[in-house]
Design a protein around this motif. Structure first.
Motif, PDB file in Angstrom:
ATOM      1  N   UNK A   1       3.005 -16.585 -16.518  1.00 50.11           N
ATOM      2  CA  UNK A   1       1.935 -17.576 -16.475  1.00 50.11           C
ATOM      3  C   UNK A   1       0.642 -16.984 -15.912  1.00 50.11           C
ATOM      4  N   UNK A   2       0.361 -15.760 -16.338  1.00 49.58           N
ATOM      5  CA  UNK A   2      -0.845 -15.039 -15.945  1.00 49.58           C
ATOM      6  C   UNK A   2      -1.384 -14.313 -17.161  1.00 49.58           C
ATOM      7  N   UNK A   3      -2.682 -14.094 -17.185  1.00 48.66           N
ATOM      8  CA  UNK A   3      -3.307 -13.334 -18.250  1.00 48.66           C
ATOM      9  C   UNK A   3      -2.988 -11.849 -18.041  1.00 48.66           C
ATOM     10  N   UNK A   4      -2.440 -11.203 -19.047  1.00 48.37           N
ATOM     11  CA  UNK A   4      -2.004  -9.814 -18.923  1.00 48.37           C
ATOM     12  C   UNK A   4      -3.166  -8.885 -18.617  1.00 48.37           C
ATOM     13  N   UNK A   5      -4.285  -9.039 -19.329  1.00 49.38           N
ATOM     14  CA  UNK A   5      -5.409  -8.139 -19.099  1.00 49.38           C
ATOM     15  C   UNK A   5      -5.928  -8.266 -17.670  1.00 49.38           C
ATOM     16  N   UNK A   6      -6.084  -9.490 -17.183  1.00 48.83           N
ATOM     17  CA  UNK A   6      -6.550  -9.690 -15.806  1.00 48.83           C
ATOM     18  C   UNK A   6      -5.574  -9.099 -14.803  1.00 48.83           C
ATOM     19  N   UNK A   7      -4.288  -9.263 -15.054  1.00 51.20           N
ATOM     20  CA  UNK A   7      -3.274  -8.721 -14.152  1.00 51.20           C
ATOM     21  C   UNK A   7      -3.373  -7.202 -14.075  1.00 51.20           C
ATOM     22  N   UNK A   8      -3.435  -6.547 -15.247  1.00 50.26           N
ATOM     23  CA  UNK A   8      -3.529  -5.082 -15.267  1.00 50.26           C
ATOM     24  C   UNK A   8      -4.835  -4.604 -14.645  1.00 50.26           C
ATOM     25  N   UNK A   9      -5.917  -5.287 -14.954  1.00 55.23           N
ATOM     26  CA  UNK A   9      -7.216  -4.923 -14.400  1.00 55.23           C
ATOM     27  C   UNK A   9      -7.266  -5.125 -12.886  1.00 55.23           C
ATOM     28  N   UNK A  10      -6.382  -5.969 -12.370  1.00 53.23           N
ATOM     29  CA  UNK A  10      -6.349  -6.234 -10.938  1.00 53.23           C
ATOM     30  C   UNK A  10      -5.788  -5.091 -10.113  1.00 53.23           C
ATOM     31  N   UNK A  11      -4.909  -4.266 -10.697  1.00 58.91           N
ATOM     32  CA  UNK A  11      -4.351  -3.183  -9.889  1.00 58.91           C
ATOM     33  C   UNK A  11      -4.629  -1.789 -10.462  1.00 58.91           C
ATOM     34  N   UNK A  12      -5.113  -1.704 -11.674  1.00 61.45           N
ATOM     35  CA  UNK A  12      -5.497  -0.405 -12.225  1.00 61.45           C
ATOM     36  C   UNK A  12      -6.997  -0.201 -12.057  1.00 61.45           C
ATOM     37  N   UNK A  13      -7.389   1.017 -11.739  1.00 63.67           N
ATOM     38  CA  UNK A  13      -8.820   1.316 -11.649  1.00 63.67           C
ATOM     39  C   UNK A  13      -9.410   1.322 -13.057  1.00 63.67           C
TER      40      UNK A  13
ATOM     41  N   UNK B   1       0.797  -1.220   0.000  1.00 60.50           N
ATOM     42  CA  UNK B   1       0.000   0.000   0.000  1.00 60.50           C
ATOM     43  C   UNK B   1       0.831   1.273   0.000  1.00 60.50           C
ATOM     44  N   UNK B   2       2.044   1.266   0.523  1.00 60.21           N
ATOM     45  CA  UNK B   2       2.846   2.476   0.539  1.00 60.21           C
ATOM     46  C   UNK B   2       3.729   2.599  -0.701  1.00 60.21           C
ATOM     47  N   UNK B   3       3.871   1.539  -1.466  1.00 58.81           N
ATOM     48  CA  UNK B   3       4.631   1.565  -2.707  1.00 58.81           C
ATOM     49  C   UNK B   3       3.622   1.561  -3.854  1.00 58.81           C
ATOM     50  N   UNK B   4       3.305   2.744  -4.356  1.00 55.96           N
ATOM     51  CA  UNK B   4       2.213   2.921  -5.315  1.00 55.96           C
ATOM     52  C   UNK B   4       2.510   2.267  -6.664  1.00 55.96           C
ATOM     53  N   UNK B   5       1.434   1.942  -7.393  1.00 50.23           N
ATOM     54  CA  UNK B   5       1.544   1.372  -8.735  1.00 50.23           C
ATOM     55  C   UNK B   5       2.086   2.447  -9.690  1.00 50.23           C
ATOM     56  N   UNK B   6       2.766   2.012 -10.725  1.00 49.89           N
ATOM     57  CA  UNK B   6       3.340   2.930 -11.709  1.00 49.89           C
ATOM     58  C   UNK B   6       2.505   2.899 -12.982  1.00 49.89           C
ATOM     59  N   UNK B   7       1.402   3.646 -12.972  1.00 50.08           N
ATOM     60  CA  UNK B   7       0.490   3.668 -14.103  1.00 50.08           C
ATOM     61  C   UNK B   7       1.127   4.281 -15.341  1.00 50.08           C
ATOM     62  N   UNK B   8       2.027   5.250 -15.143  1.00 49.43           N
ATOM     63  CA  UNK B   8       2.672   5.919 -16.275  1.00 49.43           C
ATOM     64  C   UNK B   8       3.498   4.936 -17.096  1.00 49.43           C
ATOM     65  N   UNK B   9       4.135   3.987 -16.434  1.00 54.53           N
ATOM     66  CA  UNK B   9       4.920   2.978 -17.143  1.00 54.53           C
ATOM     67  C   UNK B   9       4.002   2.112 -18.002  1.00 54.53           C
ATOM     68  N   UNK B  10       2.845   1.761 -17.461  1.00 58.05           N
ATOM     69  CA  UNK B  10       1.873   0.966 -18.217  1.00 58.05           C
ATOM     70  C   UNK B  10       1.460   1.734 -19.472  1.00 58.05           C
TER      71      UNK B  10
ATOM     72  N   UNK C   1      -7.430   1.971 -16.483  1.00 54.76           N
ATOM     73  CA  UNK C   1      -7.440   0.997 -17.582  1.00 54.76           C
ATOM     74  C   UNK C   1      -7.870   1.678 -18.880  1.00 54.76           C
ATOM     75  N   UNK C   2      -8.876   2.529 -18.803  1.00 55.29           N
ATOM     76  CA  UNK C   2      -9.341   3.233 -19.993  1.00 55.29           C
ATOM     77  C   UNK C   2      -8.246   4.166 -20.525  1.00 55.29           C
ATOM     78  N   UNK C   3      -7.635   4.927 -19.628  1.00 57.20           N
ATOM     79  CA  UNK C   3      -6.653   5.942 -20.047  1.00 57.20           C
ATOM     80  C   UNK C   3      -5.349   5.337 -20.552  1.00 57.20           C
ATOM     81  N   UNK C   4      -4.805   4.365 -19.830  1.00 55.33           N
ATOM     82  CA  UNK C   4      -3.468   3.859 -20.132  1.00 55.33           C
ATOM     83  C   UNK C   4      -3.447   2.599 -20.994  1.00 55.33           C
TER      84      UNK C   4
END
Length: 182
Positions: free
Chosen positions: A149-161, A115-124, A165-168
């Motif tokens: 060994x994970x689905x990319x869309x599900x992974x991104x959707x798991x941590x991006x709002x 929780x204190x190490x934020x996601x890097x949406x700009x990199x995405x 997801x729409x923007x990046x």
């Protein structure tokens, strides 16, 4: 039979509850499911236009049929193969495996560890802006699966709002051509 007021209140209350439940279902719950979802993908058809794929056409008058790729689902790892069959005998440009693996690793590391190490949406967003067509999205999706060994869309959707997801992810992909000929 004479009905007393207690039974009348029970029947009236039940009718109101059933009517309210039905209204809630049709106005709220059913409205959420109207969006076109391709597997687990959320590229909205109203924004992308076009058909949802699966159209069969004859080819070369030889009695064989060819199924049109689902142009709205570039996250499908089979998208590249479908496009190659569609444009055959011509070839399509693909993302080289080394670049795809590096981008997949970058996307995997974009998720914050806690929780204190934020996601890097700009990199995405930067990764998806580097892609030139939807075939490269499928190449990246395949590399992500091979690495993590994970689905990319599900992974991104798991941590991006949904707005992230729409923007990046979704908006840059909608601007891409379906494929580029080699």
């Amino acid at each position: 039979m004479k009905m007393n007021s207690k039974i009348g209140w029970i029947i009236g209350g039940s009718t109101i509850l059933l009517g309210g439940g039905a209204a809630l279902y049709f106005l709220v719950i059913k409205e959420k499911t109207k969006k076109d979802i391709y597997g687990n993908r959320v590229l909205d058809r109203r924004k992308t236009g076009g058909i949802s794929g699966g159209v069969s056409v004859g080819q070369n008058n030889q009695g064989s049929t060819l199924t049109e790729p689902n142009w709205n689902d570039p996250f499908d790892m089979r998208y590249e193969d479908d496009v190659k069959r569609w444009v055959s005998p011509k070839g399509v440009l693909v993302l080289d495996s080394r670049s795809a693996k590096e981008m997949a690793k970058t996307l995997y590391q974009a998720k914050g560890e806690n929780w204190w190490n934020d996601d890097d949406e700009m990199v995405v967003g930067e990764v998806f802006r580097q892609l030139k067509d939807k075939v490269q999205v499928a190449n990246l999706s395949r590399a992500f699966w091979d690495n993590e060994e994970r689905d990319m869309w599900n992974y991104l959707n798991g941590f991006l709002s949904s707005s992230e997801m729409e923007r990046y992810v979704n908006a840059p992909i909608r601007k891409l051509p379906d494929y580029r000929l080699a």
